[in-house]
Design an enzyme around this catalytic site. Structure first.
Site, PDB file in Angstrom:
ATOM      1  N   GLY A 220     -64.180  17.007 104.331  1.00 46.44           N
ATOM      2  CA  GLY A 220     -62.853  16.669 103.803  1.00 46.44           C
ATOM      3  C   GLY A 220     -62.194  17.757 102.972  1.00 46.44           C
TER       4      GLY A 220
ATOM      5  N   ASP B  24     -61.762  16.813  98.267  1.00 44.41           N
ATOM      6  CA  ASP B  24     -60.491  16.182  98.607  1.00 44.41           C
ATOM      7  C   ASP B  24     -60.255  14.946  97.756  1.00 44.41           C
ATOM      8  OD1 ASP B  24     -62.690  15.064  99.887  1.00 44.41           O
ATOM      9  OD2 ASP B  24     -61.606  14.488 101.686  1.00 44.41           O
TER      10      ASP B  24
ATOM     11  N   LYS C  61     -58.997   8.032  92.936  1.00 44.76           N
ATOM     12  CA  LYS C  61     -58.632   6.610  92.961  1.00 44.76           C
ATOM     13  C   LYS C  61     -59.257   5.945  91.745  1.00 44.76           C
ATOM     14  CE  LYS C  61     -58.632   5.738  97.968  1.00 44.76           C
ATOM     15  NZ  LYS C  61     -59.438   5.086  99.026  1.00 44.76           N
TER      16      LYS C  61
ATOM     17  N   VAL D 194     -56.599   5.993 102.654  1.00 47.06           N
ATOM     18  CA  VAL D 194     -55.703   7.123 102.891  1.00 47.06           C
ATOM     19  C   VAL D 194     -56.330   8.137 103.848  1.00 47.06           C
ATOM     20  CG1 VAL D 194     -54.378   6.923 100.758  1.00 47.06           C
ATOM     21  CG2 VAL D 194     -56.494   8.255 100.761  1.00 47.06           C
TER      22      VAL D 194
ATOM     23  N   ASP E 265     -60.225  11.614 106.650  1.00 42.22           N
ATOM     24  CA  ASP E 265     -60.273  11.079 108.014  1.00 42.22           C
ATOM     25  C   ASP E 265     -60.456   9.569 108.052  1.00 42.22           C
ATOM     26  OD1 ASP E 265     -63.059  11.130 107.112  1.00 42.22           O
ATOM     27  OD2 ASP E 265     -63.560  10.683 109.190  1.00 42.22           O
TER      28      ASP E 265
ATOM     29  N   ARG F 200     -57.472  14.119 110.046  1.00 39.90           N
ATOM     30  CA  ARG F 200     -57.734  15.137 109.030  1.00 39.90           C
ATOM     31  C   ARG F 200     -56.661  16.218 109.035  1.00 39.90           C
ATOM     32  NH1 ARG F 200     -63.091  14.682 106.962  1.00 39.90           N
ATOM     33  NH2 ARG F 200     -64.629  14.001 108.488  1.00 39.90           N
TER      34      ARG F 200
HETATM   35  C1  PRP Z   1     -65.579  11.687 101.175  1.00 40.07           C
HETATM   36  C2  PRP Z   1     -65.034  12.719 100.210  1.00 40.07           C
HETATM   37  C3  PRP Z   1     -66.069  12.774  99.142  1.00 40.07           C
HETATM   38  C4  PRP Z   1     -66.601  11.362  99.113  1.00 40.07           C
HETATM   39  C5  PRP Z   1     -65.979  10.634  97.990  1.00 40.07           C
HETATM   40  O1  PRP Z   1     -66.458  12.311 102.040  1.00 40.07           O
HETATM   41  O2  PRP Z   1     -64.847  13.977 100.816  1.00 40.07           O
HETATM   42  O3  PRP Z   1     -67.096  13.680  99.441  1.00 40.07           O
HETATM   43  O4  PRP Z   1     -66.242  10.736 100.344  1.00 40.07           O
HETATM   44  O5  PRP Z   1     -66.452   9.330  97.939  1.00 40.07           O
HETATM   45  P1  PRP Z   1     -67.176   8.743  96.658  1.00 40.07           P
HETATM   46  O6  PRP Z   1     -66.413   9.166  95.434  1.00 40.07           O
HETATM   47  O7  PRP Z   1     -67.063   7.245  96.881  1.00 40.07           O
HETATM   48  O8  PRP Z   1     -68.581   9.191  96.628  1.00 40.07           O
HETATM   49  P2  PRP Z   1     -67.071  11.616 103.332  1.00 40.07           P
HETATM   50  O9  PRP Z   1     -68.443  11.100 102.995  1.00 40.07           O
HETATM   51  O10 PRP Z   1     -66.086  10.614 103.869  1.00 40.07           O
HETATM   52  O11 PRP Z   1     -67.260  12.835 104.328  1.00 40.07           O
HETATM   53  P3  PRP Z   1     -66.147  13.874 104.896  1.00 40.07           P
HETATM   54  O12 PRP Z   1     -65.766  14.764 103.748  1.00 40.07           O
HETATM   55  O13 PRP Z   1     -66.868  14.608 105.980  1.00 40.07           O
HETATM   56  O14 PRP Z   1     -64.981  13.064 105.401  1.00 40.07           O
END
Ligand code: PRP
Length: 184
Positions: free
Chosen positions: A48, A105, A136, A158, A164, A170
């Site tokens: 992300g 992100d 958030k 979002v 994604d 993305r």
């Molecule tokens: C998303 C984002 C963070 C995490 C945040 O990654 O990039 O790393 O979730 O969530 P949290 O605060 O509840 O721990 P994701 O695991 O969706 O992987 P990605 O970055 O490959 O989309």
């Protein structure tokens, strides 16, 4: 997917490309002041953070930066973080004495970053700080001391600018709310 099909998957734009651009510039001026004379190791969390990493790194002009990447995965099923994280790809860099800035992100529950910060702090860096484009507050399960936050957003699903749903969206330039019909 054409642009009309993508638009029908979204209900509302929360943060525009221009707003992201302007806010990243503001954050970079603050980072340049805070790290004056101190090279930074930017640690991007795949996947992300790719967009924010690319824009943030290029906007930092008055401080030396290196970029490294980690890939982590939360144990457990579903879209919720469990707080138990495993490293899929570790950093190539030695963190001893480095000023580390984690680039993300989004801070959602905060569980990923809570674990990651502790993990990186155990490797002997000079400092570890966090920069996240989005946070958030209503979703927080643990409080994260993120020094640089772009925007606080409501607890909606979002996508865009790195975020994604099932690996799609993305590449959207804005951050937008995903329509419930897409994931219901
Ligand atoms: C998303 C984002 C963070 C995490 C945040 O990654 O990039 O790393 O979730 O969530 P949290 O605060 O509840 O721990 P994701 O695991 O969706 O992987 P990605 O970055 O490959 O989309």
């Amino acid at each position: 997917m054409d642009s009309a099909a993508i638009a029908s998957d979204l209900t509302e734009t929360l943060v525009t490309e221009q707003q992201i651009h302007d806010r990243i510039a503001e954050l970079c001026r603050q980072i340049e002041t805070d790290y004056e004379g101190k090279p930074i190791l930017l640690v991007g969390v795949l996947r992300g953070a790719v967009m924010v990493m690319a824009d943030l790194a290029r906007e930092l002009r008055k401080v030396d930066v290196e970029m490294d990447w980690m890939a982590v995965s939360s144990y457990g099923a579903g879209t919720q973080s469990s707080g138990v994280v495993r490293i899929l790809k570790d950093l190539d860099s030695d963190l001893t004495g480095r000023n580390v800035l984690i680039v993300e992100d989004i801070v959602d529950s905060g569980l990923t970053l809570s674990w990651l910060r502790e993990n990186l702090e155990s490797r002997g860096p000079a400092s570890v700080e966090i920069c996240a484009l989005l946070r958030k507050p209503e979703a927080a399960k643990v409080e994260i001391d993120a020094k640089y936050v772009g925007f606080e957003i409501p607890n909606a699903f979002v996508v865009g600018y790195g975020l994604d749903y099932a690996e799609k969206y993305r590449n959207l330039r804005d951050v937008a709310v995903l329509a419930p019909h897409v994931y219901a």
